[in-house]
Design an enzyme around this catalytic site. Structure first.
Site, PDB file in Angstrom:
ATOM      1  N   GLY A 197       0.845  -1.183   0.000  1.00 59.74           N
ATOM      2  CA  GLY A 197       0.000   0.000   0.000  1.00 59.74           C
ATOM      3  C   GLY A 197       0.881   1.234   0.000  1.00 59.74           C
ATOM      4  O   GLY A 197       2.077   1.166   0.308  1.00 59.74           O
ATOM      5  N   GLN A 211       3.107   9.987   1.603  1.00 66.39           N
ATOM      6  CA  GLN A 211       4.385   9.270   1.766  1.00 66.39           C
ATOM      7  C   GLN A 211       5.385   9.592   0.656  1.00 66.39           C
ATOM      8  O   GLN A 211       6.561   9.307   0.795  1.00 66.39           O
ATOM      9  CB  GLN A 211       4.142   7.753   1.821  1.00 66.39           C
ATOM     10  CG  GLN A 211       3.398   7.323   3.084  1.00 66.39           C
ATOM     11  CD  GLN A 211       3.207   5.823   3.118  1.00 66.39           C
ATOM     12  OE1 GLN A 211       2.289   5.302   2.482  1.00 66.39           O
ATOM     13  NE2 GLN A 211       4.060   5.123   3.825  1.00 66.39           N
ATOM     14  N   CYS A 247       5.407  -0.011   8.253  1.00 65.74           N
ATOM     15  CA  CYS A 247       5.101   1.201   7.482  1.00 65.74           C
ATOM     16  C   CYS A 247       6.361   1.613   6.742  1.00 65.74           C
ATOM     17  O   CYS A 247       7.436   1.673   7.336  1.00 65.74           O
ATOM     18  CB  CYS A 247       4.655   2.313   8.434  1.00 65.74           C
ATOM     19  SG  CYS A 247       4.339   3.880   7.584  1.00 65.74           S
ATOM     20  N   LEU A 248       6.221   1.903   5.464  1.00 67.69           N
ATOM     21  CA  LEU A 248       7.397   2.271   4.665  1.00 67.69           C
ATOM     22  C   LEU A 248       7.992   3.609   5.119  1.00 67.69           C
ATOM     23  O   LEU A 248       9.151   3.891   4.829  1.00 67.69           O
ATOM     24  CB  LEU A 248       7.016   2.325   3.179  1.00 67.69           C
ATOM     25  CG  LEU A 248       6.554   0.984   2.577  1.00 67.69           C
ATOM     26  CD1 LEU A 248       6.040   1.188   1.160  1.00 67.69           C
ATOM     27  CD2 LEU A 248       7.684  -0.049   2.596  1.00 67.69           C
ATOM     28  N   HIS A 257      -4.832   1.539   7.191  1.00 65.26           N
ATOM     29  CA  HIS A 257      -3.483   2.109   7.365  1.00 65.26           C
ATOM     30  C   HIS A 257      -3.274   3.289   6.401  1.00 65.26           C
ATOM     31  O   HIS A 257      -2.778   4.352   6.803  1.00 65.26           O
ATOM     32  CB  HIS A 257      -2.459   0.996   7.108  1.00 65.26           C
ATOM     33  CG  HIS A 257      -1.025   1.390   7.238  1.00 65.26           C
ATOM     34  ND1 HIS A 257      -0.185   0.899   8.213  1.00 65.26           N
ATOM     35  CD2 HIS A 257      -0.247   2.207   6.474  1.00 65.26           C
ATOM     36  CE1 HIS A 257       1.034   1.402   8.054  1.00 65.26           C
ATOM     37  NE2 HIS A 257       1.017   2.211   6.999  1.00 65.26           N
ATOM     38  N   GLU A 258      -3.671   3.093   5.137  1.00 66.34           N
ATOM     39  CA  GLU A 258      -3.464   4.168   4.138  1.00 66.34           C
ATOM     40  C   GLU A 258      -4.395   5.348   4.427  1.00 66.34           C
ATOM     41  O   GLU A 258      -4.001   6.509   4.255  1.00 66.34           O
ATOM     42  CB  GLU A 258      -3.684   3.652   2.710  1.00 66.34           C
ATOM     43  CG  GLU A 258      -2.806   2.465   2.302  1.00 66.34           C
ATOM     44  CD  GLU A 258      -1.343   2.621   2.649  1.00 66.34           C
ATOM     45  OE1 GLU A 258      -0.848   3.754   2.707  1.00 66.34           O
ATOM     46  OE2 GLU A 258      -0.680   1.591   2.902  1.00 66.34           O
ATOM     47  N   HIS A 297      -2.882   7.501   6.943  1.00 63.15           N
ATOM     48  CA  HIS A 297      -1.861   8.413   6.387  1.00 63.15           C
ATOM     49  C   HIS A 297      -2.512   9.689   5.853  1.00 63.15           C
ATOM     50  O   HIS A 297      -1.962  10.782   5.990  1.00 63.15           O
ATOM     51  CB  HIS A 297      -1.084   7.738   5.248  1.00 63.15           C
ATOM     52  CG  HIS A 297       0.053   6.871   5.713  1.00 63.15           C
ATOM     53  ND1 HIS A 297       1.053   7.316   6.538  1.00 63.15           N
ATOM     54  CD2 HIS A 297       0.358   5.571   5.431  1.00 63.15           C
ATOM     55  CE1 HIS A 297       1.922   6.342   6.760  1.00 63.15           C
ATOM     56  NE2 HIS A 297       1.526   5.263   6.112  1.00 63.15           N
TER      57      HIS A 297
HETATM   58  O1  K1U Z   1       1.633   2.558   3.805  1.00 58.18           O
HETATM   59  C1  K1U Z   1       2.683   1.936   3.996  1.00 58.18           C
HETATM   60  O2  K1U Z   1       3.529   2.345   4.753  1.00 58.18           O
HETATM   61  C2  K1U Z   1       2.888   0.631   3.279  1.00 58.18           C
HETATM   62  C3  K1U Z   1       2.688  -0.584   4.172  1.00 58.18           C
HETATM   63  C4  K1U Z   1       1.230  -1.009   4.127  1.00 58.18           C
HETATM   64  C5  K1U Z   1       0.758  -1.967   5.167  1.00 58.18           C
HETATM   65  C6  K1U Z   1       1.364  -3.186   5.365  1.00 58.18           C
HETATM   66  C7  K1U Z   1       0.891  -4.078   6.319  1.00 58.18           C
HETATM   67  C8  K1U Z   1      -0.206  -3.764   7.058  1.00 58.18           C
HETATM   68  C9  K1U Z   1      -0.808  -2.535   6.892  1.00 58.18           C
HETATM   69  C10 K1U Z   1      -0.335  -1.643   5.927  1.00 58.18           C
HETATM   70  C11 K1U Z   1       3.568  -1.715   3.636  1.00 58.18           C
HETATM   71  O3  K1U Z   1       3.374  -2.194   2.575  1.00 58.18           O
HETATM   72  S1  K1U Z   1       4.854  -2.273   4.665  1.00 58.18           S
HETATM   73  C12 K1U Z   1       5.564  -3.608   3.710  1.00 58.18           C
HETATM   74  C13 K1U Z   1       4.771  -4.856   3.721  1.00 58.18           C
HETATM   75  O4  K1U Z   1       3.853  -5.013   4.508  1.00 58.18           O
HETATM   76  C14 K1U Z   1       5.116  -5.933   2.768  1.00 58.18           C
HETATM   77  C15 K1U Z   1       6.212  -5.848   1.930  1.00 58.18           C
HETATM   78  C16 K1U Z   1       6.520  -6.902   1.066  1.00 58.18           C
HETATM   79  C17 K1U Z   1       5.729  -8.026   1.047  1.00 58.18           C
HETATM   80  C18 K1U Z   1       4.635  -8.126   1.872  1.00 58.18           C
HETATM   81  C19 K1U Z   1       4.319  -7.080   2.745  1.00 58.18           C
HETATM   82 ZN    ZN Z   2       2.499   3.496   6.304  1.00 58.12          ZN
END
Ligand code: K1U
Ligand code: ZN
Length: 171
Positions: free
Chosen positions: A46, A51, A93-94, A135-136, A139
């Site tokens: 996401g 971001q 969260c990225l 989550h998004e 943000h």
């Molecule tokens: O919004 C963001 O920071 C992105 C975040 C979204 C998210 C992930 C998990 C639960 C709620 C929201 C991410 O994508 S973190 C990376 C991640 O979860 C992932 C990366 C590679 C493969 C599988 C998952």
């Molecule tokens: Zn995030």
């Protein structure tokens, strides 16, 4: 399409409410495409426009990480219409690298928004998809997953972020 830089916790754009999109113009289409590229490259499932430093209400979600083109969702001005149930799962969260925590979120939600053609989209999401939408959406409201933790956990994580990013005040 071009990947953009993902900005990190502490940047003011991430801590304020994003603005509604009034007009789906070329700039918004380019932003959406760049966000998809950025999300896949990270990799993430996401991404929200703040971001990448843009205070506009636009999110991208793809649980397949680009493997299944049908699963890519781009939503403009998303609204959460209904929330139901509860689930506690670990998430990251990225914009807050290296921190993963168990977060309580609704297990089902109904969400509405617009696609890049300006068509209204309404969908129900369950489990991980509901979690990523929530989550998004946070943000876009200037909130982080750590804001959903207990005050004690939140302050411990804040101390770590302060060391990492040199912040001087809580979010
Ligand atoms: O919004 C963001 O920071 C992105 C975040 C979204 C998210 C992930 C998990 C639960 C709620 C929201 C991410 O994508 S973190 C990376 C991640 O979860 C992932 C990366 C590679 C493969 C599988 C998952
Ligand atoms: Zn995030």
């Amino acid at each position: 399409m071009a990947a953009r830089k993902i900005i990190k916790f502490g940047h003011p754009v991430l801590h304020r409410r994003a603005e509604p999109i009034i007009n789906i113009n070329e700039e918004i289409v380019t932003l959406a495409r760049d966000m998809v590229e950025t999300m896949y490259l990270a990799p993430g499932i996401g991404l929200a426009a703040p971001q990448v430093g843009v205070s506009q209400r636009l999110i991208t979600v793809d649980l397949s990480l680009g493997e299944k083109p049908d699963e890519l969702i781009i939503l403009i001005n998303p609204e959460i219409l209904e929330e139901e149930g509860e689930a506690i799962e670990e998430e990251g969260c990225l914009s807050v690298p290296e921190i993963r925590e168990k977060v309580r979120r609704p297990d089902r939600l109904k969400i509405r928004g617009f696609n890049l053609e300006g068509k209204e989209i309404e969908m129900e999401a369950y489990g991980l998809l509901a979690r990523v939408f929530s989550h998004e959406f946070d943000h876009l409201e200037g909130k982080f997953f750590i804001d959903r933790l207990s005050p004690l956990k939140r302050s411990l994580i804040y101390r770590r972020l302060k060391k990492q990013f040199g912040l001087t005040s809580p979010s």
